[in-house]
Every structure is written in structure tokens, then in C-alpha cells.
Scaffold this motif. Structure first.
Motif, PDB file in Angstrom:
ATOM      1  N   SER A   1       1.244  -8.614   1.243  1.00 19.33           N
ATOM      2  CA  SER A   1      -0.010  -8.659   0.491  1.00 19.33           C
ATOM      3  C   SER A   1      -1.057  -7.726   1.096  1.00 19.33           C
ATOM      4  O   SER A   1      -1.869  -7.147   0.383  1.00 19.33           O
ATOM      5  CB  SER A   1      -0.560 -10.086   0.454  1.00 19.33           C
ATOM      6  OG  SER A   1       0.167 -10.847  -0.480  1.00 19.33           O
TER       7      SER A   1
ATOM      8  N   LEU B   1      -0.447  -4.365  -0.266  1.00 19.85           N
ATOM      9  CA  LEU B   1      -0.952  -4.265  -1.638  1.00 19.85           C
ATOM     10  C   LEU B   1      -2.480  -4.140  -1.661  1.00 19.85           C
ATOM     11  O   LEU B   1      -3.046  -3.363  -2.428  1.00 19.85           O
ATOM     12  CB  LEU B   1      -0.500  -5.482  -2.444  1.00 19.85           C
ATOM     13  CG  LEU B   1      -0.921  -5.454  -3.915  1.00 19.85           C
ATOM     14  CD1 LEU B   1       0.264  -5.761  -4.806  1.00 19.85           C
ATOM     15  CD2 LEU B   1      -2.036  -6.432  -4.196  1.00 19.85           C
TER      16      LEU B   1
ATOM     17  N   LEU C   1      -0.646  -2.746  -9.565  1.00 16.41           N
ATOM     18  CA  LEU C   1      -0.331  -3.560  -8.398  1.00 16.41           C
ATOM     19  C   LEU C   1      -0.340  -5.028  -8.814  1.00 16.41           C
ATOM     20  O   LEU C   1      -1.322  -5.512  -9.373  1.00 16.41           O
ATOM     21  CB  LEU C   1      -1.371  -3.324  -7.297  1.00 16.41           C
ATOM     22  CG  LEU C   1      -1.456  -1.878  -6.805  1.00 16.41           C
ATOM     23  CD1 LEU C   1      -2.755  -1.631  -6.053  1.00 16.41           C
ATOM     24  CD2 LEU C   1      -0.260  -1.546  -5.927  1.00 16.41           C
TER      25      LEU C   1
ATOM     26  N   ASP D   1       0.158  -8.828  -7.430  1.00 18.92           N
ATOM     27  CA  ASP D   1       0.251  -9.653  -6.229  1.00 18.92           C
ATOM     28  C   ASP D   1       0.690 -11.067  -6.607  1.00 18.92           C
ATOM     29  O   ASP D   1      -0.130 -11.904  -6.951  1.00 18.92           O
ATOM     30  CB  ASP D   1      -1.110  -9.690  -5.523  1.00 18.92           C
ATOM     31  CG  ASP D   1      -1.027 -10.364  -4.168  1.00 18.92           C
ATOM     32  OD1 ASP D   1       0.093 -10.689  -3.736  1.00 18.92           O
ATOM     33  OD2 ASP D   1      -2.080 -10.566  -3.542  1.00 18.92           O
TER      34      ASP D   1
END
Lengths: 242, 276
Positions: free
Chosen positions: A56, A59, A152, A154
Motif C-alpha cells: 500500500s 501505491l 491505482l 488499493d
């Protein structure tokens, strides 16, 4: 014409993401250590990893939400993020949430984006009345309305129930094929990785520990033995013995 | 082998009742019972002589005096003057409070410069400033309005500031990923996010505005509800004093009602607990 074909053969697909020697530490603890990665334009990459492996964080760095790193990171100017929680502004009607950050609140544009995720009928409601799946789709519409070159994601399906998740995964696959953007999807769901990815990366100890390209045709079926085999392999890589 | 669910003693079941529809009117009626009962008790005490008129006039007398004051136009004139003072004070004080809160809330420089002095001044009782206000501003309208302004600035400052700083960080992040600039972020995320708190501050400010008005109108007033009260005191007219108190209460109630309406329309987006 001939020259075009020729170019397609000889010239590699351009990169949408280029990362070299990326480091990120939290209070002296190295979370990302000398990571190198590139993602091709239009490629669907799934990043797997156990909790706390730094996926994470990676990201967030790509989303320009974390600038305390060193190394070189190149991303497209047009990018969008969809988070695990939909993060819709509760004080804006759904369609206004979709147009947030655009030069002007274009109702028609919002409606088109909402139609793509099957939410046309929800354009004029407050986010509080959306179900979890609907809110997540609104969040996807908000990400895609700005035609990102890099999307992106998550863990966008982590908070959804199993049935909604299957539908949402299929929707993301479909939207990706239509928009042709590069996608980096962070998850810990190995099946999701096998179903969606062109390439799966497994992150461990701050680096990409394993990498696997999946050339199976789409749409993919969970019942396919090849998917089950991939699933097993990814679990092995993640250190889960099954 | 057959698997059977093992026998267990019967648990005690309770019947869950659906909430049903509670009529708004019925609820309003229920809320009125308390005050009506209190009024009846008061009237009874006055009529039986337990409560002499020089201590407190009977409700019936109060109603009569109110009718008289309305008939001569005195009450309306007094209310108009007092209302003007409150509005002026609120506009000035509220404006300053919100401006300072936005300055302190949005920037760290603003926080460092503004917040510490505001937190210090906040603890000074406003009423204690009356002597200074009289010396600075005389005994006209200015000190009365200044007192209200002072009283209202702080609740608005504190709540708007807290509201701004309490905006969900994950939403701010989401806004950043959408490419919002600073101005757009403030307009679309931070200020709407601070609104629930700001309205709490506004409501509180309105409450203390009336309080400040009562104190302010003790400063040599020649008009307004406070003036009406001061003259009534001279002649032991407890009925007129009660009329003024009721007016203060009703004005407060009316303003609270307006803020409730405002909240209902401005905060329609908010999923919140509405009581059982």
C-alpha cells in the motif's frame, strides 16, 4: 501502413510507470528497499503481499500521497486512485462526487461515467444511501471519468461481500478493457490476482520477490484448473501453506 | 449413523415490536405537557396567595400586561431595538470569529499566530469587560454591540476551527488524488466538512448573544427590552419583568428554530443518529 506494422513489432510498448531504486523508511524501518518496477501502458498488474509488506505504501507513492521516499519514480500526469473505502464526499450528491476535481461540474460527463458502472439511477442521491457495492462503483466512476493513463486500486473489493465482489471484479476487468489504462491493483486475494492480472507481483521484505505473467484468455473462470494452479502457486509465494 | 441436533431446553423468547409510526403532532403535544403543567401550578399558587404579586405576578396578569404593552406598541419597539443589537453584534462578532477560525484552521502560520491568543482571551469572562468597554466606547449603542460581538466571536471561532481540523484526512487525500488545488480543496472538502461543527458554534453563539444582550442592556439603555425591564424594576412591576423574560425566551426559541431549519437543509447529507 507497412511502417506502422513495423513500428508495432520493433518498438516496445511505452512505460506507464518507471520506478528505480525506490526506498521508503518509517522511523528507521525499511518498508521498501531498492525496488525497481516498470508497468507498460495498458498493462494490468496485480501486486500481492501479506499485510504490512509495503504494497500500500508503494501505491501511495505512485498516487503522490507519500513523498517521503528516495529513488526515481515516474508516473503519468493523468492518474486516478480508488481506495478500499469509497471516500465519497458525503456532502455532495453522487454525480457531483464524480466530477470533483474536474475543471467544471459537467453533468453529462458524470452521467456517462455513472452509466458505465451501472449507477445512472443513483446520480442524484446522497452517498449515505448507497450500498457498499454502489459506493465503490461510484468511486470507480469518479476515478475513470478523468480518463487516467494509470489507475491505482488499493484493495477496492476488500470491504465488499463475496457476491458483490465477484461482480465488481468483472466490472473492473470490463472497464479496464474499454479504457485501456494501465492498472496497478493492490490486494491480498490470490484468486483476484489470477483472474484479473496480466502480471502478478509478490512483494516481500520491501522488494518484488516473485513475478509471474499470466497469458490466459479473458474473461477468466474461477473454475478453470489453470486458475486454481496459479492460486496455489501465489499462496506458496506468500508463505501460506495449504 | 444419523446426526441429530442435541436436545436443549427452550430459550425464553421475547417479542420484538416494530417501531410503528409516531405522529409528529402527538409528540409535540407530549412535549407541551411539561410547560403547561408548570404554568398551571404557577397560576394556582398566585390565585391561592402562596405567590404574592410583588414577588411574581400571576400568568394571567402577565398576559394582560403583555397585551397592554403590545397595544401601545412599546413591546414591538423594544424588541426591534434589541433584535437590531443582537444582529449587529452577531454579524461583527461572528464574522471575526469565522475569519480567524478559517485563518487558524487552514494554515499552520495562522494557527501559531491566532490560536494561542484566542484560547487565552476565551477564558476571560466577557461581562468582566463591560467597564473597559464603557471607558472605550461610552454608554451608547457601541458597547452593547461590542459586548455581543465579543460573546459570539469565541464560540464560532472554537467550533469552526475544530470543524476544519476535524475534517476526515482520508477525504482530503482522495481530493488530492483527484487533482484538486488548494482553493478547490477548501471549497469542496474542508469547508463543507467543517459545516456541522460551524452550525453548532452558530447555535451556541446565538444563545450567548441573548445573554450578552441582557447584560449589555443594563448599560444605561434608553430603549430595548433591557430598558423596559429596568423601568419595570423601578416600579416593582413584576408582570412587565416577566413579559420581558418571556420575550427573551421566545426570541431565543425562535432563533433556535431557524437554526434547526438551517441544519436540516444544510446537513441533509449527514447520516446521523436521530434519537430513539
Amino acid at each position: 501502413m507497412a511502417s506502422l506494422v513495423h513500428r508495432n513489432i520493433t518498438q516496445a510498448i511505452p512505460d506507464a510507470v518507471r520506478i528505480t531504486r525506490l526506498n521508503r523508511t518509517f522511523d528507521g524501518r525499511r518498508v521498501i528497499e531498492g525496488l525497481d518496477l516498470s508497468i507498460a501502458a495498458g498493462e494490468f498488474v496485480v501486486l500481492l503481499g501479506a499485510s504490512g509488506c509495503g504494497k500500500s505504501t508503494l501505491l501511495r507513492i505512485l498516487g503522490d500521497l507519500d513523498r517521503d521516499f528516495d529513488g526515481e519514480v515516474e508516473v503519468p500526469a493523468r492518474r486516478a486512485v480508488a481506495f478500499q473505502a469509497p471516500r465519497l464526499m458525503p456532502w455532495k450528491k453522487v454525480w457531483r462526487n464524480v466530477t470533483l476535481g474536474l475543471p467544471r461540474a459537467d453533468r453529462q460527463l458524470a452521467e456517462r461515467a455513472l452509466a458505465e458502472v451501472g449507477l445512472s439511477h443513483r446520480a442524484d442521491v446522497w452517498p449515505k444511501v448507497l450500498s457498499g457495492g454502489e459506493a465503490q462503483r461510484a468511486s470507480l466512476a469518479r476515478a475513470l471519468v478523468r480518463e487516467p493513463e494509470l489507475l491505482l486500486l488499493d484493495e477496492p473489493f476488500a470491504a465488499l461481500d463475496a457476491l458483490t465482489r465477484i461482480k465488481a471484479q468483472a466490472l473492473v476487468a470490463e472497464l479496464w478493457q474499454r479504457h485501456g489504462c494501465a492498472v496497478l491493483l493492490v490486494t491480498h486475494d490470490v484468486e483476484e490476482a489470477a483472474l484479473l492480472a496480466d502480471r502478478v507481483l509478490v512483494m516481500k521484505d520491501g522488494v518484488i520477490a516473485h513475478e509471474h505473467r499470466i497469458d490466459l484468455p479473458r474473461p477468466r473462470d474461477v473454475a478453470d484448473p489453470a486458475i486454481a494452479r496459479l492460486r496455489g502457486r501465489f499462496l506458496d509465494w506468500l508463505g501460506v501453506h495449504h | 449413523m444419523t446426526l441429530m441436533t442435541p436436545f436443549r431446553p427452550a430459550p425464553d423468547l421475547v417479542r420484538l415490536r416494530p417501531a410503528g409510526t409516531r405522529h409528529g403532532a402527538a409528540r409535540g403535544l407530549r412535549r407541551a405537557i411539561g410547560p403547561v403543567l408548570l404554568l398551571a401550578l404557577w397560576q394556582l399558587a398566585s390565585m391561592t396567595g402562596v405567590l404574592p404579586a410583588e414577588v411574581l405576578a400571576a400568568p394571567s396578569t402577565v398576559v394582560g400586561s403583555a397585551a397592554g404593552l403590545i397595544g401601545t406598541g412599546e413591546l414591538q419597539a423594544a424588541i426591534a431595538v434589541s433584535l437590531q443589537r443582537v444582529l449587529a453584534g452577531l454579524a461583527i462578532g461572528g464574522g471575526i470569529g469565522v475569519l480567524l477560525a478559517v485563518t487558524a484552521g487552514l494554515t499552520r502560520l495562522g494557527e501559531d499566530l491566532v490560536d494561542a491568543p484566542m484560547q487565552m482571551l476565551r477564558t476571560v469572562p466577557n461581562v468582566a469587560l463591560i467597564p473597559l468597554l464603557i471607558i472605550w466606547l461610552g454608554i451608547g449603542e457601541a458597547p452593547k454591540i461590542a459586548l455581543i460581538a465579543l460573546a459570539t466571536a469565541f464560540p464560532l471561532y472554537i467550533n469552526v476551527y475544530a470543524g476544519i481540523r476535524g475534517v476526515d484526512q482520508t477525504l482530503v487525500e482522495a481530493a488530492r488524488t483527484l487533482g484538486m488545488g488548494r482553493a478547490a480543496l477548501v471549497r469542496h472538502v474542508i469547508l463543507p466538512g467543517a459545516l456541522p461543527n460551524a452550525l453548532v458554534g452558530f447555535r451556541y453563539a446565538l444563545g450567548v448573544a441573548w445573554l450578552a444582550l441582557v447584560f449589555g442592556e443594563q448599560i444605561n439603555a434608553t430603549a430595548g427590552i433591557g430598558y423596559l425591564m429596568a423601568t419595570a424594576r423601578e416600579f416593582f412591576q413584576t408582570d412587565v419583568i416577566v413579559v420581558c423574560l418571556v420575550v427573551y425566551a421566545l426570541l431565543g426559541l425562535a432563533v433556535d428554530f431557524i437554526v434547526r431549519l438551517l441544519e436540516r437543509s444544510l446537513l441533509a447529507w449527514r447520516p446521523s443518529f436521530t434519537g430513539t
